[in-house]
Design an enzyme around this catalytic site. Sequence first.
Site, PDB file in Angstrom:
ATOM      1  CB  SER A  61      -0.995   0.007   1.166  1.00 18.46           C
ATOM      2  OG  SER A  61      -0.397   0.501   2.335  1.00 18.46           O
ATOM      3  CE  LYS A  89      -2.173   1.670   6.077  1.00 11.80           C
ATOM      4  NZ  LYS A  89      -2.221   0.933   4.825  1.00 11.80           N
TER       5      LYS A  89
END
Lengths: 106, 173
Positions: free
Chosen positions: A20, A63
């Site tokens: 991701s 993230k």
Amino acid sequence: MLPKLGALLPFARYQVEGESMSPALSPRERVVVNKAAYWFSKPRPGDLVVVRDPRRPDRLLIKRIDSEAGPDGWLVLGDNPQSSTDSRHFGPVGRELIVGKVWFRY
Amino acid sequence: MKSLLRSSLRLIDRLSPPETVSAHCDIPCGIYDPHVAQIGAQTVVRMNQLISDLGDAPGPGDQAKSAAWHNSLSRYIAVKEEHAELVKQEVRIIWGDYFKPEHLEKAPDLHTNVWNIMKLAGKNRQEVNMQAAEDLLAAVQTFAEAFWTSKGASVQRQPSRQAVGGESVYPAP
């Protein structure tokens, strides 16, 4: 011995798993995270951070800070939205769930 | 300097591996089905049947026959191992990811049932044991019934129509 000692240090080593955050971070890449980064300043949009999954705090995620949401919450997103589980699923993360800021790769 | 830092960190990693941080997607897709576990358990029963049908090893005189016998036995054992492990994996995922505390009201024996499946699957890997294989299949079918019941479906048992015989559990249409 080492992990216990490590918990006292203001930085920690992590290994990335998953896609991701690519191409910024590739799977299996290792990073050093500065756990003191937000002791005196707030997370800023664009910062790469390690956060705890609010639904399962034993699980660590990597993230990017998207924006501030409320007085003590931040929205975090993966760089590749189609292969990321992030604030779109679990909402903003509180300050206490942000482990630290990615300092460098090694 | 940079490479010295890198190699030192790598050395520390070897002594104490870094924690993993997840950058992947766990889509809670919500698609679960105990049927794969049931097929796994039926396969374990079937392998016990085939091993039993194989009979005694041929004498040392006929080398080709002996090789064929050992080849078949090895393959049946390998498939039995594989499918017993498949049962464990499938049941663990449904048990861990799908079932929620509220489901336990309707299926109070779920944890014991799963525990039995883990033990029986292990026993089926260790042994050639038709009783253990049938017990495993029965436990997996109980699990499948608990699964469909938790979704409000009624359950029906039909002849499996497979070489193994017996029944299969399905949700009623």
